[in-house]
Design a protein around this motif. Sequence first.
Motif, PDB file in Angstrom:
ATOM      1  N   ALA A 208       3.399   2.300  -1.409  1.00 51.17           N
ATOM      2  CA  ALA A 208       2.883   1.065  -0.947  1.00 51.17           C
ATOM      3  C   ALA A 208       1.351   1.551  -0.500  1.00 51.17           C
ATOM      4  N   LEU A 209       0.806   0.134  -0.277  1.00 53.94           N
ATOM      5  CA  LEU A 209      -0.747   0.223   0.067  1.00 53.94           C
ATOM      6  C   LEU A 209      -0.557  -0.640   1.328  1.00 53.94           C
ATOM      7  N   LEU A 210      -1.139  -0.163   2.445  1.00 57.46           N
ATOM      8  CA  LEU A 210      -1.102  -0.743   3.881  1.00 57.46           C
ATOM      9  C   LEU A 210      -2.790  -1.087   4.047  1.00 57.46           C
ATOM     10  N   LEU A 211      -3.036  -2.258   3.823  1.00 48.13           N
ATOM     11  CA  LEU A 211      -4.621  -2.719   4.145  1.00 48.13           C
ATOM     12  C   LEU A 211      -4.603  -3.000   5.608  1.00 48.13           C
ATOM     13  N   THR A 212      -5.496  -2.363   6.520  1.00 46.33           N
ATOM     14  CA  THR A 212      -5.702  -2.792   7.663  1.00 46.33           C
ATOM     15  C   THR A 212      -6.930  -3.711   7.524  1.00 46.33           C
ATOM     16  N   ARG A 213      -6.872  -4.992   8.273  1.00 46.40           N
ATOM     17  CA  ARG A 213      -7.995  -5.849   8.036  1.00 46.40           C
ATOM     18  C   ARG A 213      -8.836  -6.464   9.265  1.00 46.40           C
ATOM     19  N   SER A 214      -8.620  -5.408  10.304  1.00 53.42           N
ATOM     20  CA  SER A 214      -9.420  -5.808  11.599  1.00 53.42           C
ATOM     21  C   SER A 214      -8.667  -7.179  12.319  1.00 53.42           C
ATOM     22  N   GLU A 215      -9.439  -8.147  12.330  1.00 55.33           N
ATOM     23  CA  GLU A 215      -9.218  -9.309  13.078  1.00 55.33           C
ATOM     24  C   GLU A 215      -8.113 -10.163  12.336  1.00 55.33           C
ATOM     25  N   GLU A 216      -8.081  -9.932  10.901  1.00 55.36           N
ATOM     26  CA  GLU A 216      -7.063 -10.417  10.021  1.00 55.36           C
ATOM     27  C   GLU A 216      -5.784  -9.788  10.067  1.00 55.36           C
ATOM     28  N   GLY A 217      -5.549  -8.710  10.655  1.00 48.31           N
ATOM     29  CA  GLY A 217      -4.287  -8.054  10.781  1.00 48.31           C
ATOM     30  C   GLY A 217      -4.058  -7.246   9.569  1.00 48.31           C
ATOM     31  N   MET A 218      -2.888  -7.141   8.798  1.00 41.20           N
ATOM     32  CA  MET A 218      -2.553  -5.856   8.052  1.00 41.20           C
ATOM     33  C   MET A 218      -1.785  -6.605   6.861  1.00 41.20           C
ATOM     34  N   THR A 219      -1.851  -6.170   5.622  1.00 46.06           N
ATOM     35  CA  THR A 219      -1.311  -6.457   4.616  1.00 46.06           C
ATOM     36  C   THR A 219      -0.620  -5.240   3.817  1.00 46.06           C
ATOM     37  N   LEU A 220       0.647  -5.314   3.595  1.00 54.27           N
ATOM     38  CA  LEU A 220       1.531  -4.371   2.916  1.00 54.27           C
ATOM     39  C   LEU A 220       1.662  -4.655   1.672  1.00 54.27           C
ATOM     40  N   TYR A 221       1.522  -4.065   0.547  1.00 54.81           N
ATOM     41  CA  TYR A 221       1.565  -4.302  -0.913  1.00 54.81           C
ATOM     42  C   TYR A 221       2.465  -3.142  -1.376  1.00 54.81           C
ATOM     43  N   THR A 222       3.500  -3.840  -2.028  1.00 53.81           N
ATOM     44  CA  THR A 222       4.848  -3.091  -2.477  1.00 53.81           C
ATOM     45  C   THR A 222       5.249  -3.704  -3.819  1.00 53.81           C
ATOM     46  N   ASP A 223       6.262  -3.101  -4.542  1.00 61.95           N
ATOM     47  CA  ASP A 223       6.886  -3.677  -5.622  1.00 61.95           C
ATOM     48  C   ASP A 223       7.350  -4.935  -5.379  1.00 61.95           C
TER      49      ASP A 223
END
Length: 302
Positions: A208-223
């Motif tokens: 997984a890649l977990l992108l922290t996006r400050s005021e936009e929250g977070m996005t988790l990328y997986t299969d």
Amino acid sequence: MLDRYWFGDANRISPEAPVPVVRITREEERLGGAANVALNISALGARAKLLSVVGRDEAGLIVERLLKEKGIEPHLHADPALKTTVKLRIVARQQQMLRADFENRPTTAILADHLSEYEKLIDDCEVVVLSDYGKGGLDHIARMIDCARKKNIPVLIDPKGSNYDRYRGATVITPNRAELAQVVGAWETEEELTEKAHALRKKLDLTALLLTRSEEGMTLYTDAGEKTIPAQALEVYDVSGAGDTVIAVMATMMAMGQSLEEAMRIANRAGGIVVGKLGTATVSFDELFPEGYEDLFAGESL
């Protein structure tokens, strides 16, 4: 790292230069860097071991003392040629006026000992967090990832710099927007971001890649695709150390058997709490789950 805070009042401008004069009234020392990650893990009630390199100096001794006081098991290699990394912040009226950094890089011999001890320590660990601050302590990171992977131990990495090839084979990496853009380039749309994030994840063989996006929250990328959750900060006071809290909570939740998506949700909540505090700070279980958490962790124990 050792985070030093000098608090005071600034009521006049220096006659020597157009800068405020801060009269220091209070000093505080806190664990910083990877030590702050360990502190966040410990604050949740989990057992943490910290393997790191410090200088043979006063700051290194203070780091070791603070670790022991916080219930963190220290495994520190003292390098006589190294200065323990210290970040000094001068704060007046709740505003940071200046930050001064004191640092250099550890020697090759110390790093060899560091790697050897790592290979012994991880047998007793359920998850490994590698916090990369670009200070030289993770020059052998590829071997560290490979060692953990052979033992089926999840590895979470807070990345640094533009060479992400060295993180190949990790379980999760947690870049922020600026860090990811440094590696994959800028994006104009959410679709372009998704494409770039998944391409990097597959290239590096990440779960997984977990992108922290400050005021936009977070996005988790997986299969399975991507999952975004909004930020939960009620008030942003100080973002320093927020990334440490996120990866610490994420790792602790994974060690307790939570899914990646659930671990992200709880880590996002923790990040929203910690940015409302001054400087490097922690989040407790009671703050994360004010209404109780027994049902969530039924059958689990720290």
